[in-house]
Design a protein around this motif. Structure first.
Motif, PDB file in Angstrom:
ATOM      1  N   ASN A 151       0.848  -1.189   0.000  1.00  0.00           N
ATOM      2  CA  ASN A 151       0.000   0.000   0.000  1.00  0.00           C
ATOM      3  C   ASN A 151       0.881   1.237   0.000  1.00  0.00           C
ATOM      4  N   GLU A 152       1.998   1.133   0.736  1.00  0.00           N
ATOM      5  CA  GLU A 152       2.960   2.230   0.810  1.00  0.00           C
ATOM      6  C   GLU A 152       4.304   1.630   1.203  1.00  0.00           C
ATOM      7  N   ALA A 153       5.378   2.081   0.548  1.00  0.00           N
ATOM      8  CA  ALA A 153       6.712   1.563   0.858  1.00  0.00           C
ATOM      9  C   ALA A 153       7.770   2.564   0.406  1.00  0.00           C
ATOM     10  N   THR A 154       8.914   2.509   1.049  1.00  0.00           N
ATOM     11  CA  THR A 154      10.055   3.357   0.693  1.00  0.00           C
ATOM     12  C   THR A 154      10.757   2.762  -0.519  1.00  0.00           C
ATOM     13  N   LEU A 155      11.096   3.628  -1.478  1.00  0.00           N
ATOM     14  CA  LEU A 155      11.798   3.184  -2.688  1.00  0.00           C
ATOM     15  C   LEU A 155      13.306   3.327  -2.505  1.00  0.00           C
ATOM     16  N   LYS A 156      14.012   2.363  -3.050  1.00  0.00           N
ATOM     17  CA  LYS A 156      15.474   2.415  -3.088  1.00  0.00           C
ATOM     18  C   LYS A 156      15.924   2.302  -4.550  1.00  0.00           C
ATOM     19  N   HIS A 157      17.152   2.683  -4.799  1.00  0.00           N
ATOM     20  CA  HIS A 157      17.751   2.579  -6.135  1.00  0.00           C
ATOM     21  C   HIS A 157      17.632   1.138  -6.634  1.00  0.00           C
TER      22      HIS A 157
END
Length: 192
Positions: free
Chosen positions: A79-85
């Motif tokens: 639903n929501e998450a932190t993005l990384k490279h």
């Protein structure tokens, strides 16, 4: 607000990159609505499917916008998450690889030629150009010894080089170019 990072997203399907986007803004909407920042014209994608947002000086966050088919990050529904490279967002059959670069590093690469530089222009591969040239060579336009009557053809000023060709020759070239565009367009549609 100045963004010290450039968010690049490679939109791909079946392992083929369809388009690469670059963003410095803080909110990016992905969906089927034509006004979306990343427009995906596919019925498996909701009008406003997913949003990527950057908090002030913080990381990018991917957020599902209550889409019908969900948003997946690295194969896990979120639903929501932190993005990384190098994270991969999956929306239906589409994959969006996330590339986060420093703004200064991105400017160094700006001299490279991208397919986006040819927006609105059909770019032909070497093979497609060879086929087009072979087709044109196989069907040369033959000039007739019979000159048209003056009331059938307009007077052409020989002062401009492109106007020296007979009208028939220009028409054939126009038709060939249009047909090549149609064939290439149909080929692209069949790929997807």
């Amino acid at each position: 607000m100045y963004n010290d990072q450039v968010l690049k997203i490679e939109l791909a399907m079946k392992g083929k990159i369809l388009k690469t986007y670059s963003f410095t803004k803080d909110v990016i909407v992905i969906g089927r609505i034509p006004t979306a920042d990343i427009f995906i014209d596919n019925t498996g994608i909701s009008r406003e499917h997913t949003q990527i947002e950057r908090s002030i000086g913080g990381p990018y966050i991917v957020r599902d916008l209550e889409s019908t088919n969900g948003t997946f990050l690295n194969n896990a529904q979120v639903n929501e998450a932190t993005l990384k490279h190098n994270d991969v967002i999956n929306l239906g059959k589409f994959f969006l690889r996330v590339i986060i670069e420093d703004a200064d590093k991105s400017k160094e690469k700006s001299t490279e030629i991208s397919p986006d530089d040819f927006d609105g222009t059909t770019v032909l591969s070497v093979t497609q150009m060879e086929r087009l040239r072979a087709s044109v060579a196989a069907h040369p336009v033959q000039e007739s010894d019979n000159k048209p009557e003056k009331h059938h053809a307009p007077e052409v000023s020989p002062s401009h080089p492109s106007l020296r060709q007979p009208v028939d020759h220009q028409f054939v070239w126009a038709v060939l170019i249009i047909l090549a565009g149609i064939v290439i367009g149909l080929g692209m549609i069949m790929i997807f």
